[in-house]
Design an enzyme around this catalytic site. Sequence first.
Site, PDB file in Angstrom:
ATOM      1  N   GLY A   1      62.258  32.437  -9.968  1.00  0.00           N
ATOM      2  CA  GLY A   1      62.400  30.980  -9.865  1.00  0.00           C
ATOM      3  C   GLY A   1      63.062  30.517  -8.584  1.00  0.00           C
ATOM      4  O   GLY A   1      63.546  29.393  -8.492  1.00  0.00           O
ATOM      5  N   ALA A   2      63.103  31.389  -7.562  1.00  0.00           N
ATOM      6  CA  ALA A   2      63.828  31.047  -6.338  1.00  0.00           C
ATOM      7  C   ALA A   2      62.907  30.557  -5.226  1.00  0.00           C
ATOM      8  O   ALA A   2      63.330  30.389  -4.092  1.00  0.00           O
ATOM      9  CB  ALA A   2      64.623  32.263  -5.864  1.00  0.00           C
ATOM     10  N   GLY A   3      61.634  30.348  -5.533  1.00  0.00           N
ATOM     11  CA  GLY A   3      60.710  29.844  -4.521  1.00  0.00           C
ATOM     12  C   GLY A   3      60.058  30.948  -3.709  1.00  0.00           C
ATOM     13  O   GLY A   3      59.406  30.689  -2.705  1.00  0.00           O
ATOM     14  N   LEU A   4      60.236  32.196  -4.165  1.00  0.00           N
ATOM     15  CA  LEU A   4      59.668  33.322  -3.406  1.00  0.00           C
ATOM     16  C   LEU A   4      58.463  33.939  -4.109  1.00  0.00           C
ATOM     17  O   LEU A   4      58.072  35.064  -3.816  1.00  0.00           O
ATOM     18  CB  LEU A   4      60.746  34.394  -3.156  1.00  0.00           C
ATOM     19  N   GLY A   5      57.896  33.222  -5.038  1.00  0.00           N
ATOM     20  CA  GLY A   5      56.639  33.674  -5.632  1.00  0.00           C
ATOM     21  C   GLY A   5      56.781  34.856  -6.580  1.00  0.00           C
ATOM     22  O   GLY A   5      55.859  35.669  -6.714  1.00  0.00           O
TER      23      GLY A   5
ATOM     24  N   SER B   1      56.773  34.877  -9.874  1.00  0.00           N
ATOM     25  CA  SER B   1      55.827  34.843 -10.996  1.00  0.00           C
ATOM     26  C   SER B   1      54.431  35.242 -10.532  1.00  0.00           C
ATOM     27  O   SER B   1      53.727  35.981 -11.229  1.00  0.00           O
ATOM     28  CB  SER B   1      55.826  33.477 -11.669  1.00  0.00           C
ATOM     29  N   ALA B   2      54.030  34.775  -9.343  1.00  0.00           N
ATOM     30  CA  ALA B   2      52.694  35.135  -8.845  1.00  0.00           C
ATOM     31  C   ALA B   2      52.620  36.636  -8.598  1.00  0.00           C
ATOM     32  O   ALA B   2      51.641  37.291  -8.959  1.00  0.00           O
ATOM     33  CB  ALA B   2      52.385  34.373  -7.555  1.00  0.00           C
ATOM     34  N   ALA B   3      53.678  37.212  -7.991  1.00  0.00           N
ATOM     35  CA  ALA B   3      53.653  38.650  -7.685  1.00  0.00           C
ATOM     36  C   ALA B   3      53.607  39.472  -8.971  1.00  0.00           C
ATOM     37  O   ALA B   3      52.835  40.434  -9.076  1.00  0.00           O
ATOM     38  CB  ALA B   3      54.877  39.021  -6.850  1.00  0.00           C
TER      39      ALA B   3
ATOM     40  N   ASP C   1      50.076  30.565  -4.232  1.00  0.00           N
ATOM     41  CA  ASP C   1      50.992  31.689  -4.481  1.00  0.00           C
ATOM     42  C   ASP C   1      50.227  32.956  -4.854  1.00  0.00           C
ATOM     43  O   ASP C   1      50.515  34.048  -4.357  1.00  0.00           O
ATOM     44  CB  ASP C   1      51.945  31.372  -5.646  1.00  0.00           C
TER      45      ASP C   1
HETATM   46  C1  MEV Z   1      55.361  26.786  -6.159  1.00  0.00           C
HETATM   47  O1  MEV Z   1      55.668  28.069  -5.608  1.00  0.00           O
HETATM   48  C2  MEV Z   1      54.461  26.032  -5.229  1.00  0.00           C
HETATM   49  C3  MEV Z   1      54.008  24.663  -5.733  1.00  0.00           C
HETATM   50  O2  MEV Z   1      53.208  24.081  -4.682  1.00  0.00           O
HETATM   51  C4  MEV Z   1      53.200  24.763  -6.989  1.00  0.00           C
HETATM   52  C5  MEV Z   1      51.832  25.411  -6.777  1.00  0.00           C
HETATM   53  O3  MEV Z   1      51.316  25.423  -5.660  1.00  0.00           O
HETATM   54  O4  MEV Z   1      51.260  25.848  -7.796  1.00  0.00           O
HETATM   55  C6  MEV Z   1      55.197  23.730  -5.961  1.00  0.00           C
END
Ligand code: MEV
Length: 327
Positions: free
Chosen positions: A114-118, A120-122, A164
């Site tokens: 949840g820190a903006g470093l992806g 969940s996607a990884a 992501d």
């Molecule tokens: C989240 O990492 C990025 C957002 O743009 C959401 C998304 O692109 O799905 C906020």
Amino acid sequence: MTTSTAPGKIYLFGEHAVVYGEPAVPCAIDLRARVHATQRDDDRVRLSASDLSLDGFTIEYDGDQNARPDIDVPENLVSAAVGYVNGAIHQARDLAGGSDTGLELTIESDIPLGAGLGSSAAVTVAAIDAVARELGATPDAETVAERAFQVEAAVQDGEASRADTFCSAMGGAVRVEGTDCRRLGEPDLPFVLGYDGGAGDTGQLVAGVRQLRETYDFADTTIGVIGDLVERGERALDDGDLDEIGRLMNFNHGLLVALGVSSRTLDDMVWAARDAGALGAKLTGAGGRGCIVALAEAADVATALEHTPVCERAFEASLTPDGLQQE
Ligand code: MEV
């Protein structure tokens, strides 16, 4: 046992606006999630996470996917993490022809949740690939990226972009605009990250921007301006013009502030990095809490962040060309 790994990412430009069809440029970084998958003799799923910047947890369940680990972290983060893994298992079983074999999954991740470093996607990309291969399928990286996007979209109530998941599957710098996803290459960009130790709720932050956009025309205009900025950013990337990339990162942060997704901790770290000589600094990902990314070679920037009271950790990161991989 089958093991797959996938990288985290930072956004050079374009988060949030990308949800509305504007272009974005995320870059994969050298922090990775690793998923080990092993078939079981029964039809149960056992999931162990040794490090998601949580304390670690194990849960075991069959049809009941409401099972939750007993750990002391915000419920929404755990729900999201379990939701991504459940979605990944579902997609991988589908790729493997509808298998319902039980699975043992272990997740290890260097990427704070949840820190903006992806993160969940990884985790989703690596989990789909590991489970699909364990069940006998051999999906290519684009297929895994598309399946991982379906999972993210479902967990985020339909509000997700392909950015992501495509970046994590392909590695390097990528450009995503709606369904048009392309790899841009491997520009040599030095990053310093500052982490406030917190986590933003992507679903809530995306919903907040949607509400703002429905209330104010100029919020929608702001999203369009981010798209224009990304186009310029791509030209600066092509020219290798780091000064211009930094200026555009600063501009992009200002527009994200206007959309209400920054916070005092993220702003403090952004200013600390700029004051220490970063060419540019912005929040990365959904915002709220988490990380900022600074374009900087200078060790001074990492030191300045370390001395910023709200910064829990500062570290250097570089772009990685390596997307989804098997071990
Ligand atoms: C989240 O990492 C990025 C957002 O743009 C959401 C998304 O692109 O799905 C906020």
